[in-house]
Design a protein around this motif. Structure first.
Motif, short mmCIF file in Angstrom:
data_model
loop_
_atom_site.label_atom_id
_atom_site.label_comp_id
_atom_site.label_asym_id
_atom_site.label_seq_id
_atom_site.Cartn_x
_atom_site.Cartn_y
_atom_site.Cartn_z
N ALA A 39 0.79 -0.68 -0.69
CA ALA A 39 -0.05 -0.09 0.05
C ALA A 39 0.88 1.19 0.23
N GLU A 40 2.19 1.17 0.40
CA GLU A 40 2.79 2.30 0.52
C GLU A 40 3.04 2.86 -0.92
N HIS A 41 4.07 1.82 -1.40
CA HIS A 41 4.33 1.92 -2.67
C HIS A 41 3.18 2.40 -3.46
N VAL A 42 2.03 1.94 -3.39
CA VAL A 42 0.56 2.11 -4.67
C VAL A 42 0.65 4.07 -4.15
N ASP A 43 0.69 4.09 -3.17
CA ASP A 43 0.39 5.85 -2.79
C ASP A 43 0.75 6.27 -2.73
N GLU A 44 2.86 5.88 -2.86
CA GLU A 44 4.13 6.95 -3.41
C GLU A 44 4.02 7.56 -4.48
N TRP A 45 3.79 5.83 -5.25
CA TRP A 45 3.52 6.03 -6.86
C TRP A 45 2.46 7.01 -7.52
N ALA A 46 1.23 6.73 -6.57
CA ALA A 46 0.34 8.09 -7.05
C ALA A 46 0.39 9.28 -6.80
N ALA A 47 0.94 9.16 -5.14
CA ALA A 47 1.40 11.15 -5.45
C ALA A 47 2.55 11.31 -6.15
N LYS A 48 3.27 10.67 -6.71
CA LYS A 48 4.13 11.36 -7.90
C LYS A 48 3.96 11.15 -9.32
N GLY A 55 -4.27 5.38 -18.23
CA GLY A 55 -4.09 6.38 -18.15
C GLY A 55 -3.94 7.54 -16.97
N GLN A 56 -5.08 6.55 -15.49
CA GLN A 56 -4.61 7.98 -13.86
C GLN A 56 -4.00 7.32 -13.42
N ARG A 57 -4.43 8.23 -12.46
CA ARG A 57 -3.68 8.01 -11.18
C ARG A 57 -4.52 7.68 -9.85
N VAL A 58 -3.73 6.50 -9.31
CA VAL A 58 -4.73 5.87 -9.01
C VAL A 58 -5.45 6.80 -7.77
N SER A 59 -6.30 6.04 -7.33
CA SER A 59 -6.93 7.17 -5.67
C SER A 59 -6.82 6.70 -4.51
#
Length: 521
Positions: A39-48, A55-59
């Motif tokens: 979850a931390e990786h997904v959160d970090e990647w979305a923030a970046k 073609g979307q950022r994950v919410s």
């Protein structure tokens, strides 16, 4: 022209999150060891600003409990958003009520689980299959990977299969042993996977979303004359899953060049003694099988990938025609049961098989108990006995109920090119962080294959740590702790009196002690 392979050095959680991100629009999360880094990786990647396949950022939505994460996921799926979550252990158990609903309503999604022990007589934060085995009745399909490379190669399979079949999946791998093990692996590219995603399946899912424009009735209460009938109506969805999953496994074989099936066989073609298991222990089992086959034994292994629905036909096809005896290894314990789950599934699947193999079952690896090739050799030796022990344990000495098999001496399995090292440290003293950096530097900047595993005690900060590193010229399958190191470093002087830090050190090996004394003293 063949695409150039891209290698990265990462752990299993990173590999699972990398693939999951591609398929996810919404992630409902809550942290629990050892799944939190996904979850931390997904959160970090979305923030970046990283983009998924659409073609979307994950919410990202972090909730106040695992039950909240499961409820948010359920609601998000009902609204037509492709949703994932990441969890383990008691966190997964808190999601079970929603899992029944998600499966019953045929809402496609994937739970990524770094499988972990459940608290029983005591709490244990380490890895085995007790949590996922507590979910096999929920209606979720269950898919397992056995190494960091398999997590990277195969995590797309449940995401693709859930979209085609509408049945939700648990995508699981061993907590710590795979989730936190660093490995140099081949990366799966988003452009490799994009052609496999059928927009029609996504449209079908979106068209079922709750919306005022197309009102439907959902979540009713039913009486006896209808509930049973409707419950059975889902059978056809589950009947399709094995063929669909096998199709996507074949697609991954084409992309990676590594052979994948629902049940992967490894060993002698004319094997008489075969073990069946799933998860990270399939890696040391390969080494044990190679070792025994070189001695003239006829042994093999079936590694399980699709555990639910359990396909009898595919299992029978995977077993060699010559099989006479089978040992089924479960990484869980069900007190009071006639046997553990995988053992009972295999017995049921082969009850009318014309080969009529003798089948015994055993338990291994609870609470991350280390499973080495020597433990697998003990299982094969048990199978050779005139009357093999059933309901055995391996990896412990059971002097109370006498279930354990005799211990075998550890065997150095790596070739001459393999360098093994151990680093003893104190939680939060920098030893683990430095070793993570070392393995990534060597993995990313040389042609060496590498592996790093970090064993902690549950105190974490201030507790005991031991880093196990391997480097070599060929892929490393040793998913167990280093027992015969070339190099040992001890960063805590007091450990000399507490632990046998030089145990197993090879001839002409090196020992480095971090001490307050100078050389003379």
């Amino acid at each position: 022209m063949a695409k150039e392979k891209k290698f990265i050095t990462c752990d299993g959680n990173t590999a699972a999150a990398h693939v999951s991100y591609m398929f996810t629009e919404v992630a409902a999360i809550y942290p629990i060891t050892p799944s939190s880094p996904m979850a931390e990786h997904v959160d970090e990647w979305a923030a970046k600003g990283r983009k998924n396949l659409f073609g979307q950022r994950v919410s990202i939505q972090e909730m106040e409990s695992e039950a909240g994460a499961a409820g948010a996921l359920h609601g998000s799926l009902q609204a037509g958003a492709l949703t994932s979550t990441y969890t383990a252990s008691q966190g997964l158990l808190l999601m079970i009520p929603n899992m029944y609903k998600v499966a019953g309503e045929l809402l496609p999604c994937v739970f990524n689980v770094s499988a972990r022990t459940l608290a029983s007589h005591s709490l244990c934060i380490f890895g085995d299959h007790q949590d996922v085995m507590a979910c096999r009745q929920t209606g979720f399909a269950m898919f397992c990977s056995g190494s960091v490379q398999e997590v990277m190669d195969l995590s797309a399979v449940p995401h693709l299969a859930t979209l085609e079949t509408s049945v939700p999946f648990i995508n699981f791998f061993d907590g710590f042993r795979t989730s936190h093990e660093y490995h140099k692996i081949e990366e799966m590219d988003m452009e490799d996977i994009r052609p496999l995603v059928n927009p029609e399946y996504i449209k079908r899912f979106r068209d079922r979303a709750l919306t005022p424009e197309r009102p439907v009735t959902r979540g009713t209460a039913e009486n006896p004359e209808t509930f049973f009938t409707h419950r059975e109506a889902s059978n056809e969805y589950y009947d399709r899953i094995p063929e669909v999953v096998e199709k996507y496994c074949q697609e991954m074989t084409k992309i990676t060049g590594r052979e994948y099936h629902l049940f992967n066989y490894y060993g002698a073609e004319d094997a008489e003694n075969v073990i069946i298991l799933m998860g990270s222990a399939t890696e040391p089992a390969r080494e044990a099988i190679d070792y025994l086959n070189k001695q003239g034994k006829k042994v093999g292994m079936v590694a399980v990938h699709l555990y639910r629905p359990f396909s009898v036909d595919f299992l029978k096809k995977a077993l060699p025609a010559t099989v006479k005896r089978i040992a089924v290894l479960d990484r869980t314990k069900e007190p009071g049961a006639e046997g553990e789950p995988l053992y009972l599934d295999v017995k049921s699947a082969l009850y009318d098989d014309e080969r009529k193999p003798l089948i015994v079952g055993g338990r291994y690896g609870l609470g991350s108990s280390d499973t080495t090739p020597a433990k697998i050799v003990a299982v094969f030796k048990n199978l050779e006995l005139p009357q093999p022990k059933n309901h055995f344990t391996v990896g412990i000495v059971d002097d109370v109920t006498f279930t354990s098999l005799p211990e075998e001496e550890e065997i150095p399995m790596g070739g001459d090119d393999l360098f093994e090292a151990k680093f003893y440290g104190l939680g939060a003293d920098g030893t683990v962080g430095a070793n993570k950096n070392s393995v990534q530097i060597i993995g990313n900047n040389t042609n060496k294959y590498c592996q790093a595993y970090f064993s902690y005690d549950s105190k974490k900060s201030g507790g005991f740590t031991c880093s196990h590193l391997r480097f070599g010229d060929s892929p490393i399958h040793s998913a167990y702790q280093v027992n015969t190191p070339n190099f040992v470093a001890c960063h805590v002087q007091a450990y000399l009196h507490m632990y046998d830090v030089t145990r197993g050190l090879r001839k002409n090996g090196f020992f480095l002690l971090n001490t307050i004394f100078d050389g003379e003293e």
